[in-house]
Design a protein around this motif. Structure first.
Motif, PDB file in Angstrom:
ATOM      1  N   GLN A 675       0.809  -1.219   0.000  1.00 46.37           N
ATOM      2  CA  GLN A 675       0.000   0.000   0.000  1.00 46.37           C
ATOM      3  C   GLN A 675       0.841   1.268   0.000  1.00 46.37           C
ATOM      4  OE1 GLN A 675      -3.381  -0.143  -0.328  1.00 46.37           O
ATOM      5  NE2 GLN A 675      -2.945  -2.334  -0.564  1.00 46.37           N
ATOM      6  N   LEU A 676       2.143   1.124   0.136  1.00 43.22           N
ATOM      7  CA  LEU A 676       3.016   2.300   0.178  1.00 43.22           C
ATOM      8  C   LEU A 676       3.261   2.838  -1.233  1.00 43.22           C
ATOM      9  CD1 LEU A 676       5.613   0.985   2.790  1.00 43.22           C
ATOM     10  CD2 LEU A 676       3.829   2.709   3.173  1.00 43.22           C
ATOM     11  N   PRO A 677       3.410   4.151  -1.374  1.00 42.58           N
ATOM     12  CA  PRO A 677       3.579   4.740  -2.717  1.00 42.58           C
ATOM     13  C   PRO A 677       4.773   4.196  -3.489  1.00 42.58           C
ATOM     14  CG  PRO A 677       3.076   6.441  -1.094  1.00 42.58           C
ATOM     15  CD  PRO A 677       3.294   5.171  -0.318  1.00 42.58           C
ATOM     16  N   ALA A 678       5.855   3.848  -2.770  1.00 49.10           N
ATOM     17  CA  ALA A 678       7.067   3.402  -3.476  1.00 49.10           C
ATOM     18  C   ALA A 678       6.963   1.975  -3.984  1.00 49.10           C
ATOM     19  CB  ALA A 678       8.280   3.527  -2.554  1.00 49.10           C
ATOM     20  N   PHE A 679       5.965   1.217  -3.514  1.00 49.72           N
ATOM     21  CA  PHE A 679       5.899  -0.201  -3.877  1.00 49.72           C
ATOM     22  C   PHE A 679       5.836  -0.388  -5.388  1.00 49.72           C
ATOM     23  CE2 PHE A 679       3.282  -3.992  -4.831  1.00 49.72           C
ATOM     24  CZ  PHE A 679       4.102  -4.965  -4.283  1.00 49.72           C
ATOM     25  N   HIS A 680       5.020   0.395  -6.055  1.00 51.45           N
ATOM     26  CA  HIS A 680       4.855   0.206  -7.497  1.00 51.45           C
ATOM     27  C   HIS A 680       5.969   0.856  -8.312  1.00 51.45           C
ATOM     28  CE1 HIS A 680       1.151  -2.036  -7.478  1.00 51.45           C
ATOM     29  NE2 HIS A 680       0.658  -1.216  -6.569  1.00 51.45           N
ATOM     30  N   LEU A 681       6.940   1.480  -7.636  1.00 53.99           N
ATOM     31  CA  LEU A 681       8.133   1.902  -8.358  1.00 53.99           C
ATOM     32  C   LEU A 681       8.904   0.692  -8.883  1.00 53.99           C
ATOM     33  CD1 LEU A 681       9.582   4.690  -6.005  1.00 53.99           C
ATOM     34  CD2 LEU A 681       8.303   5.016  -8.132  1.00 53.99           C
ATOM     35  N   TYR A 682       8.666  -0.450  -8.250  1.00 51.91           N
ATOM     36  CA  TYR A 682       9.408  -1.658  -8.610  1.00 51.91           C
ATOM     37  C   TYR A 682       8.648  -2.557  -9.570  1.00 51.91           C
ATOM     38  CZ  TYR A 682      11.623   0.212  -4.484  1.00 51.91           C
ATOM     39  OH  TYR A 682      12.203   1.063  -3.588  1.00 51.91           O
ATOM     40  N   ASP A 683       7.499  -2.091 -10.057  1.00 53.19           N
ATOM     41  CA  ASP A 683       6.821  -2.833 -11.111  1.00 53.19           C
ATOM     42  C   ASP A 683       7.753  -2.944 -12.320  1.00 53.19           C
ATOM     43  OD1 ASP A 683       4.634  -2.999  -9.503  1.00 53.19           O
ATOM     44  OD2 ASP A 683       3.384  -1.617 -10.649  1.00 53.19           O
ATOM     45  N   ILE A 684       7.714  -4.086 -12.972  1.00 53.82           N
ATOM     46  CA  ILE A 684       8.559  -4.308 -14.147  1.00 53.82           C
ATOM     47  C   ILE A 684       7.664  -4.260 -15.379  1.00 53.82           C
ATOM     48  CG2 ILE A 684      10.137  -5.899 -15.278  1.00 53.82           C
ATOM     49  CD1 ILE A 684      10.821  -7.042 -12.554  1.00 53.82           C
ATOM     50  N   GLN A 685       7.902  -3.268 -16.221  1.00 50.30           N
ATOM     51  CA  GLN A 685       7.042  -3.014 -17.386  1.00 50.30           C
ATOM     52  C   GLN A 685       5.586  -2.871 -16.957  1.00 50.30           C
ATOM     53  OE1 GLN A 685       7.642  -5.936 -20.495  1.00 50.30           O
ATOM     54  NE2 GLN A 685       9.316  -4.777 -21.392  1.00 50.30           N
ATOM     55  N   ASP A 686       5.393  -2.113 -15.875  1.00 51.58           N
ATOM     56  CA  ASP A 686       4.053  -1.798 -15.361  1.00 51.58           C
ATOM     57  C   ASP A 686       3.263  -3.042 -14.942  1.00 51.58           C
ATOM     58  OD1 ASP A 686       4.423   0.949 -15.782  1.00 51.58           O
ATOM     59  OD2 ASP A 686       3.830   0.762 -17.882  1.00 51.58           O
ATOM     60  N   VAL A 936      12.372  -5.381   7.500  1.00 50.96           N
ATOM     61  CA  VAL A 936      13.431  -4.516   6.978  1.00 50.96           C
ATOM     62  C   VAL A 936      12.980  -3.872   5.670  1.00 50.96           C
ATOM     63  CG1 VAL A 936      15.768  -4.498   6.017  1.00 50.96           C
ATOM     64  CG2 VAL A 936      15.284  -5.808   8.093  1.00 50.96           C
ATOM     65  N   ILE A 937      12.397  -4.667   4.790  1.00 46.99           N
ATOM     66  CA  ILE A 937      11.952  -4.148   3.490  1.00 46.99           C
ATOM     67  C   ILE A 937      10.822  -3.137   3.677  1.00 46.99           C
ATOM     68  CG2 ILE A 937      10.785  -4.827   1.340  1.00 46.99           C
ATOM     69  CD1 ILE A 937      12.432  -7.473   1.526  1.00 46.99           C
ATOM     70  N   TYR A 938       9.926  -3.408   4.630  1.00 48.08           N
ATOM     71  CA  TYR A 938       8.838  -2.444   4.891  1.00 48.08           C
ATOM     72  C   TYR A 938       9.413  -1.116   5.368  1.00 48.08           C
ATOM     73  CZ  TYR A 938       4.943  -0.077   7.127  1.00 48.08           C
ATOM     74  OH  TYR A 938       4.027   0.873   7.499  1.00 48.08           O
ATOM     75  N   SER A 945       9.152   5.821   0.283  1.00 46.61           N
ATOM     76  CA  SER A 945       7.843   6.376  -0.067  1.00 46.61           C
ATOM     77  C   SER A 945       7.716   7.822   0.389  1.00 46.61           C
ATOM     78  CB  SER A 945       6.728   5.533   0.575  1.00 46.61           C
ATOM     79  OG  SER A 945       6.710   4.236   0.041  1.00 46.61           O
ATOM     80  N   ARG A 946       8.206   8.095   1.600  1.00 51.30           N
ATOM     81  CA  ARG A 946       8.117   9.477   2.096  1.00 51.30           C
ATOM     82  C   ARG A 946       8.992  10.406   1.268  1.00 51.30           C
ATOM     83  NH1 ARG A 946       5.974   9.874   7.272  1.00 51.30           N
ATOM     84  NH2 ARG A 946       6.251  12.117   6.969  1.00 51.30           N
ATOM     85  N   TYR A 948       9.774   9.880  -1.837  1.00 49.46           N
ATOM     86  CA  TYR A 948       9.096   9.933  -3.138  1.00 49.46           C
ATOM     87  C   TYR A 948       7.973  10.973  -3.112  1.00 49.46           C
ATOM     88  CZ  TYR A 948       6.274   8.327  -7.114  1.00 49.46           C
ATOM     89  OH  TYR A 948       5.550   8.260  -8.269  1.00 49.46           O
ATOM     90  N   GLU A 949       7.160  10.957  -2.060  1.00 55.67           N
ATOM     91  CA  GLU A 949       6.073  11.940  -1.945  1.00 55.67           C
ATOM     92  C   GLU A 949       6.620  13.356  -1.827  1.00 55.67           C
ATOM     93  OE1 GLU A 949       2.446   9.547   0.220  1.00 55.67           O
ATOM     94  OE2 GLU A 949       4.174  10.075   1.454  1.00 55.67           O
ATOM     95  N   GLN A 950       7.718  13.480  -1.073  1.00 51.21           N
ATOM     96  CA  GLN A 950       8.343  14.793  -0.917  1.00 51.21           C
ATOM     97  C   GLN A 950       8.813  15.330  -2.257  1.00 51.21           C
ATOM     98  OE1 GLN A 950      12.574  15.252   0.322  1.00 51.21           O
ATOM     99  NE2 GLN A 950      11.670  15.860   2.292  1.00 51.21           N
ATOM    100  N   LYS A 951       9.452  14.475  -3.055  1.00 52.24           N
ATOM    101  CA  LYS A 951       9.993  14.924  -4.337  1.00 52.24           C
ATOM    102  C   LYS A 951       8.890  15.169  -5.372  1.00 52.24           C
ATOM    103  CE  LYS A 951      14.048  14.906  -2.732  1.00 52.24           C
ATOM    104  NZ  LYS A 951      14.654  16.239  -2.410  1.00 52.24           N
ATOM    105  N   GLN A 952       7.795  14.419  -5.227  1.00 50.31           N
ATOM    106  CA  GLN A 952       6.670  14.671  -6.123  1.00 50.31           C
ATOM    107  C   GLN A 952       6.090  16.063  -5.899  1.00 50.31           C
ATOM    108  OE1 GLN A 952       3.774  11.424  -5.760  1.00 50.31           O
ATOM    109  NE2 GLN A 952       4.044  11.057  -7.950  1.00 50.31           N
ATOM    110  N   LYS A 953       5.993  16.455  -4.664  1.00 47.08           N
ATOM    111  CA  LYS A 953       5.413  17.763  -4.338  1.00 47.08           C
ATOM    112  C   LYS A 953       6.242  18.907  -4.909  1.00 47.08           C
ATOM    113  CE  LYS A 953       2.990  16.470  -0.075  1.00 47.08           C
ATOM    114  NZ  LYS A 953       2.916  16.639   1.399  1.00 47.08           N
ATOM    115  N   VAL A 954       7.579  18.754  -4.857  1.00 48.50           N
ATOM    116  CA  VAL A 954       8.437  19.847  -5.339  1.00 48.50           C
ATOM    117  C   VAL A 954       8.815  19.676  -6.800  1.00 48.50           C
ATOM    118  CG1 VAL A 954       9.349  20.250  -3.020  1.00 48.50           C
ATOM    119  CG2 VAL A 954      10.548  18.671  -4.547  1.00 48.50           C
ATOM    120  N   GLY A 955       8.391  18.541  -7.396  1.00 48.63           N
ATOM    121  CA  GLY A 955       8.667  18.327  -8.822  1.00 48.63           C
ATOM    122  C   GLY A 955      10.119  18.056  -9.143  1.00 48.63           C
ATOM    123  N   ASP A 956      10.854  17.440  -8.225  1.00 50.59           N
ATOM    124  CA  ASP A 956      12.272  17.129  -8.447  1.00 50.59           C
ATOM    125  C   ASP A 956      12.377  15.865  -9.309  1.00 50.59           C
ATOM    126  OD1 ASP A 956      14.953  16.551  -8.348  1.00 50.59           O
ATOM    127  OD2 ASP A 956      15.177  16.924  -6.201  1.00 50.59           O
TER     128      ASP A 956
END
Length: 1018
Positions: A675-686, A936-938, A945-946, A948-956
């Protein structure tokens, strides 16, 4: 169920902005319903109910709380831009009910009214006969409701109904048992709870054999003899009661958790029920152990004989070569002028023997004549030397087992019966007339080794060699499936693993309950789709090669001598990234407290007595037990270093740390990670791309599943921890023997994955492939994508919708045409096999093993393998044509290897060796290691994820791009060592403070500069 799980299923939806855009968007039919609504308030609440129903297929009674107001505000702004919420009124109950009826008609759903509830409870009672585990019943009912498009009733109703069904089922079985009980069985069950020489009989019978030694197997044979009458009674009772093997296993497991003292003081009917099924399943487990031991020892003796023959052959050749010089002097006698023509031959022989010893003449003569060394003769000579050993070890296994075959009057069964009859009546085979032995089983090629030669004929049977031949042929037939043992789990007849004839009479209902669309569709339609895909793929791959589009395939030669090879681009992900070097260290105890607070995984650790226990477990002891087992430290050592009571920890371990609770706890962490935002960063070819692989673990204490593997353990024994990893998260795992083929467990791990992470594509290495996995995974909705060690060998298995001669000058073409007629003819049998895989009566690994490795073939198996060939062909064509797919497969497999490194770092004590006494304890310790790695992975994924959310807000965008390549598999900032203090930490983990370390864009620019290397295409 935990509070979070209940809220997830039955709670009011909590939508994000993306969710609102998805669920409050109206289709054409929904818009028509909306347009027919007259007032603003009614229309807004209609859209709200529509969105909530699409999200959870339920209706909700809601107040004007903040989440609902936010949703209504979004609906008003979207569909009524001129209206304000102040003018919004709640619709009356009749209007809301009318809207719900309209929504049900729109989605073709129906309410769970009283009539449906009767059917639902009837379904629950049938499911309870398969398993009385409440969570299993609940999941089956939710699937039933979804399949029949029924709105789920309230959680309270489901809870009360399932509780009622479980109580009724257990009472029904206990009463039925008391009715069927005979005085003899009653006495034998009572004997289990009596003490002999200070040890309770049931405690002694719980012990499992440590290895295949004579002493251990002797004890197993004695236990089998005690359990046999109880097993016979339980077998009939299972049929009478109509309960499943899975339920029987649950009742049997209670004997492991209850002490003898408690069993003596509970209701007699309940204790007898637990003891009876314990005897039933222990008897079948013992049969499996004895058969495994028989196979093991026959293999060992055969290997010893082959090694001895090989050594004898090498010695013979060496000695013959050494004597060639002497042989040359013997030949010179024929040209010796001092020997006259009238010299007696006896004198010449005497001179020859002086030059070369008489017994060496045959060896040298055979060597000179290039006559092959008879290794088989030496093998059987060695069996004669081993006769005392194999009789001692194998007879005790062979005598009591009841073997049966597909051909009842086969020569092998006759020989087995003859030999068993002698041994059971304590008659010595050596003292039996050799002419009485049935000799039809002796192959013509072996008769010269089993009979002594008198003149020109073979007459007298060597009884010892005959006995070993029976054992060897029996081993071959058991492995081929031609001979089986009825009362066994792993070695029973394959048809006994399938859905019963009675249940299969309602075939359509069974297939609908499974919910696999391909099993319900006509096979002709499925084959037509397959042929269309095959034709398109063959055409495309050859066109891409000829046009030069596929740049990662290298073609060598011309015309008919053309050859090709694949180029594999690199696809790797680093672990222990420099990202984590910025973080302060965190102790394992603080880590577990943090993860437990965020995921609620502690709620999974319920007492074995469930609702009968009023107090909850001490979290400190739960954590200490997890770390003690997960690190291979052990409870006693953990008690020393943590200051906790050893006895208290042992009680906590026994009552709370079971396979089911550990799996539920792992699922809770895995689900939270997903459920964390970063989890789907690791999807492979979506897509969610998983992999499975085995990690070898040495065992310090012998167990039956621990085997020698010189490659991994040297002279020691070990097991394999086979793990399913998806997006770096270990979502399922199983301990298997190193002698077992990993491919037999691929579907088992996927199908029995109880987490919310459901992979779409799955990869293994070559060890994960067999003759059926492509088709099985395809049938149940998975895309199987293995990596082959030698892909060219698989090109000979390609099939197509046309004959190879019709394919022109294609570089890649089918080896033959598909046999559609065979598949269509055997389709009903294939459906039954697939349905049996989905049920709980037998492990999926057992069926897959028999389907993929039995040498015995029939038409159904050939048809199943033909479907496998079609699915494999489609994949191989994609794999060759798509470099991106090859990269995806490699990346998924790399993640499995990264998990192995992390798990190895977690289980660091005792050199990573298991030091437990049973297979079940191995699984528990492995799941504890998995839980720590999951934690550990969680933790890492929360941090990512935090950020990632921070960088999304500032558009980095620079930082966002780099975050995709940072793996959550890292442990350099986790302190696995030192003192273990499991009390709640006074200093809470401040995620915001940790995330602040990565706020500056300069950090990401520097990280990018440090990581830049020249790119390589392949």
């Amino acid at each position: 169920m935990s509070t979070d799980e209940i809220d997830e299923l039955f709670g009011l939806p909590h939508f994000s902005d993306d969710d609102r855009r998805l669920y409050f968007d109206l289709s054409a039919k929904e818009r028509e319903l909306f347009d027919n609504t007259r007032t603003f308030s009614v229309a807004a609440h209609l859209v709200l109910q529509l969105g909530y129903f699409k999200a959870k297929r339920q209706f909700f009674s809601y107040e004007q709380e903040s989440s609902v107001l936010n949703d209504l505000d979004y609906i008003a702004a979207l569909y009524f831009p001129t209206k304000t919420l102040s003018r919004l009124k709640s619709p009356s109950r009749p209007i809301r009910a009318e809207q719900q009826r309209a929504i049900l008609d729109l989605f073709q759903y129906k309410q769970c009214d009283n009539e449906v509830k009767v059917d639902l409870e009837d379904k629950a009672q049938r499911v309870a006969m398969l398993s009385t585990q409440p969570i299993f019943i609940f999941r089956e009912l939710t699937q039933y409701l979804a399949l029949h498009r029924i709105v789920m009733p309230s959680y309270r109703y489901m809870q009360e109904m399932i509780g009622r069904v479980v109580a009724y089922e257990r009472t029904r079985i206990a009463r039925l048992l008391s009715t069927c009980m005979t005085s003899l069985i009653d006495q034998q069950l009572a004997a289990l709870l009596r003490a002999e020489s200070g040890v309770f009989r049931v405690s002694a019978l719980k012990h499992e054999a440590k290895d295949f030694s004579y002493k251990e197997l002797r004890h197993e044979v004695a236990r089998r003899q005690f359990f046999q009458p109880l097993h016979e009674f339980a077998k009939q009772f299972l049929i009478t009661a109509g309960i499943s093997n899975e339920s029987g296993k649950y009742y049997a497991s209670m004997v492991k958790f209850y002490t003898t003292y408690k069993l003596q003081r509970m209701k007699k009917e309940t204790a007898q029920l637990y003891l009876l099924f314990f005897a039933f399943h222990r008897f079948q487990q013992i049969n499996d152990n004895l058969i495994e031991a028989l196979l093991h020892w026959v293999d060992q003796y055969e290997k010893q004989a082959k090694r001895a023959a090989e050594e004898a052959m090498n010695n013979a050749v060496t000695n013959a070569a050494k004597n060639l010089q002497a042989a040359g002097h013997v030949l010179s006698l024929f040209t010796d002028d001092t020997i006259t023509d009238d010299t007696p031959f006896s004198i010449i022989k005497e001179k020859a023997y002086a030059l070369l010893e008489q017994e060496r003449f045959p060896l040298v003569a055979d060597y000179l004549r290039n006559i092959a060394f008879d290794k088989t003769a030496f093998e059987w000579l060695h069996y004669t030397k081993l006769s005392a050993t194999f009789k001692r070890n194998l007879r005790q296994l062979f005598t009591d087992l009841d073997f049966a075959g597909r051909v009842e009057d086969s020569p092998l069964l006759e020989a087995i019966g003859f030999l068993q009859n002698l041994l059971r009546t304590e008659k010595s085979p050596r003292q039996t007339d050799p002419n009485a032995f049935p000799t039809e089983i002796i192959p013509k090629g072996l008769r010269r080794y089993l009979f002594s030669k008198e003149g020109k004929t073979f007459k007298t049977l060597d009884v010892d060699r005959y006995e070993f031949l029976v054992y060897r042929l029996l081993r071959n037939s058991l492995e081929a499936g031609d001979v089986y043992v009825k009362h066994s789990n792993e070695f029973r007849r394959f048809e006994d693993d399938l859905i019963s004839d009675l249940r299969w009479q309602d075939k359509e209902r069974v297939l609908q309950d499974i919910g696999a669309p391909i099993l319900l569709a006509p096979i002709q339609d499925t084959l037509a789709v397959f042929h269309t895909m095959l034709a398109a793929r063959y055409s495309a791959i050859n066109q891409h090669i000829s046009d030069g589009v596929n740049k990662h395939i290298k073609v060598i030669g011309a015309a008919e001598k053309r050859r090709w090879k694949l180029l594999y681009p690199s696809s790797d992900e680093s672990v222990n990234s420099d990202f984590y070097s910025q973080l302060p260290g965190i102790g394992i105890a603080d880590l577990l407290w943090f993860v437990a607070g965020n995921t609620g995984f502690l709620n999974a650790f319920t007492h074995v007595l469930d609702r009968y226990v009023k107090h909850e477990a001490d979290p400190r002891e739960i954590f200490a037990c997890i770390v003690a087992m997960g690190t291979n430290m052990g409870l006693a050592k953990m008690a020393e270093v943590s200051g906790l009571s050893s006895a208290s920890m042992a009680g906590t371990s026994r009552n709370y740390l079971r396979l089911e609770t550990l799996r539920a706890a792992n699922d809770a962490i895995s689900n939270a990670t997903s459920q964390l935002p970063a989890f789907h960063l690791y999807d492979i070819q979506d897509s969610l791309h998983s992999s499975s692989d085995g990690q070898r673990m040495e065992t310090q204490i012998n167990t039956l599943n621990a085997r020698y593997s010189p490659k991994y353990f040297g002279l020691q024994k070990g097991v394999s921890a086979y793990t399913l990893v998806a997006n770096h998260v270990p979502i399922n795992a199983k301990i298997i023997g190193t002698h077992e083929h990993e491919s037999h467990y691929v579907f088992d791990l996927l199908h029995n994955n109880t987490s919310d992470i459901k992979p779409e594509r799955h990869s293994t290495d070559t060890h994960g492939t067999n003759q059926v996995n492509f088709w099985i995974l395809h049938a149940f909705g998975y895309h199987f994508a293995p990596r082959y060690r030698d892909l060219h060998k698989k090109m000979d298995t390609l099939v197509g919708s046309q004959h190879p001669n019709e394919c022109g000058d294609w570089l890649i073409k089918p080896a033959r045409k598909t046999n559609d007629e065979l598949i269509e003819r055997e389709w009903p049998n294939i459906q039954r096999i697939m349905a049996s895989l989905a049920q709980k009566d037998v492990t999926q690994a057992t069926i897959v093993r028999k389907l993929s490795s039995y040498s015995r073939q029939n038409q159904t198996k050939k048809a199943l393998w033909e479907l496998e060939n079609i699915c494999r062909t489609l994949y191989i064509l994609d794999f060759v044509d798509d470099v991106g797919l090859r990269q995806c497969v490699q990346k998924a497999l790399n993640r499995g290897e990264a998990y192995h490194r992390l798990r190895r770092a977690v289980a660091f004590v005792n050199g990573g060796k298991f030091r437990v006494k049973t297979e079940e304890e191995q699984q528990i310790w492995n799941d504890c290691s998995r839980l720590i790695t999951n934690a550990v992975i969680y933790y890492n994924t929360v941090l990512l994820s935090r950020v990632y959310e921070q960088k999304q807000k500032v558009g980095d965008q620079n930082a966002l791009a780099q975050l995709h390549s940072i793996s959550p598999v890292a442990w350099q900032h986790i302190n696995m060592y030192g003192n273990f203090e499991f009390s709640p930490s006074t200093s809470k983990i401040d995620i915001d403070a940790l995330v602040a370390r990565y706020a500056e864009p300069e950090y990401w620019q520097q990280a990018l500069t440090d990581s830049e290397t020249p790119s390589v295409d392949f």
